[in-house]
Design an enzyme around this catalytic site. Structure first.
Site: not given
Ligand code: SAH
Length: 364
Positions: A90, A103, A110, A114, A117, A329
């Protein structure tokens, strides 16, 4: 086949020198490649024999638009690209007053695990190449007609888990003969891989580093971010302080507000304590709900912001763009995978994730 678009200028020069070509050829081809030509025949100022030779020996497989969603609310565009090997990634185009921002993804999936995510649910399939990262910028620009002035590495994947590729990508998009995007117009977001942060600091780049913090205490952070289980919050802030000392660049801390998990006043107080002495900026993100996760958006965003501000911390709340088009994301790719019967519901990941979290097992 040679991945010619991933080559830097020195490698291209050596490559064309090896073919007995004149010295200017590398610069000429670099320019074409970074304009997003679809094939070598479009490189009209190259001799026909050379074009044919390159067609036979080099890959140049631009991504194909698999799905495209345009937000009626704010013009945000989300692209789901199909890569040459069939994988999907994406890219999101966001229109801000200060310029168009793209972006981009750094990996297919990944492995960071987390809990909130969507990108990590099925694990990581593979790293992207530098060319595949550049193509996201080029083809978003070409398809949308919007000139791109800013890049954020905040799409699918963990950029510091694909370190060498990302460093090469940065050098390539920064090159005056290519997209020529200044480092100060680029942000890199990481879940907090401290070795990567330390290695990045050594490069002394002028980009903006965003650290996805999401919790200021080890107990909470380890629960929602498996990366914290081996390296705690203290060690992460140590790397952040070193990063600032080395680069002079203020770090931006991302903090997705999750109901009853990380939105208590004591956590705001603790976060403010960590930031003491190191200029930083906190970006509160209203949690985007992910269907597969039990985590819900916090109702205390304003109160948490106030509490941080009472300690003198600079805080912004992220404006939500593209809320009507799954612009968060990994959500669109996830949808596509499920539609293709590749949701890996039974399987924690092709390469697994670093945590041993099983889906649906997040305790909150
Ligand atoms: N792996 C990297 C970049 C990708 S995620 C990182 O962790 O920073 C980009 C951002 O979106 C990160 O801050 C991540 O924690 C956040 N993110 C992921 N899922 C999310 C969600 N459901 N709601 C809000 N932010 C989210």
């Amino acid at each position: 086949m040679t991945d010619i678009k991933s080559m830097d200028m020195a490698e291209l020069s050596a490559f064309f020198q090896g073919l007995g070509q004149p010295a200017f050829r590398a610069r000429q081809v670099f320019r074409w490649l970074h304009q997003g030509v679809g094939n070598f025949d479009e490189m009209t100022n190259l001799p026909k024999t050379l074009r044919d030779g390159l067609t036979q020996t080099c890959i140049l497989s631009p991504p194909v638009v698999e799905r495209k969603q345009v937000s009626v609310q704010d013009g945000t565009i989300k692209y789901l690209w199909r890569l040459a090997d069939g994988n999907c990634i994406e890219t999101v185009l966001m229109r801000y007053q200060h310029g168009n921002t793209v972006c981009i993804s750094s990996q297919v999936g990944c492995r960071m695990g987390c809990a909130f995510c969507a990108s990590t649910i099925a694990g990581k399939a593979r790293d992207l190449t530098p060319a595949e990262m550049i193509d996201q910028v080029l083809f978003t620009q070409l398809d949308s007609g919007a000139p791109i002035s800013n890049i954020v590495l905040m799409g699918i994947g963990e950029p510091l888990d694909n370190f060498d590729t990302v460093m090469r990508f940065l050098a390539l998009v920064n090159h005056p003969g290519g997209l020529n995007i200044g480092m100060r117009h680029i942000s890199l977001s990481t879940c907090g891989l401290v070795q990567g942060i330390d290695a990045l600091a050594e490069r002394e780049l002028q980009l903006t580093l965003s650290v996805s913090l999401h919790a200021p205490d080890d107990e909470t952070r380890s629960r929602i971010m498996p990366v914290n289980r081996s390296v705690g919050v203290e060690r992460l802030f140590e790397s952040c302080r070193q990063y600032f000392a080395r680069t002079g660049r203020r770090i931006s801390y991302e903090y997705a507000m999750i109901d009853g998990v990380n939105d208590f006043d004591w956590q705001a107080d603790l976060l403010a304590g960590h930031l003491k002495g190191t200029p930083g900026h906190v970006n509160l993100i209203p949690l985007n709900e992910v269907k597969e996760s039990p985590l819900r958006p916090s109702r205390r965003v304003a109160a948490f912001q106030k509490r941080l501000e009472s300690h003198g911390v600079t805080v912004t709340v992220r404006r939500k763009l593209g809320g009507d088009i799954d612009a968060s994301c990994g959500q669109l790719r996830r949808k596509q995978m499920l539609a293709e019967g590749d949701g890996r519901e039974q399987n924690p990941g092709r390469e697994g994730t670093i945590g041993e979290r099983k889906r649906g097992e997040v305790s909150v």
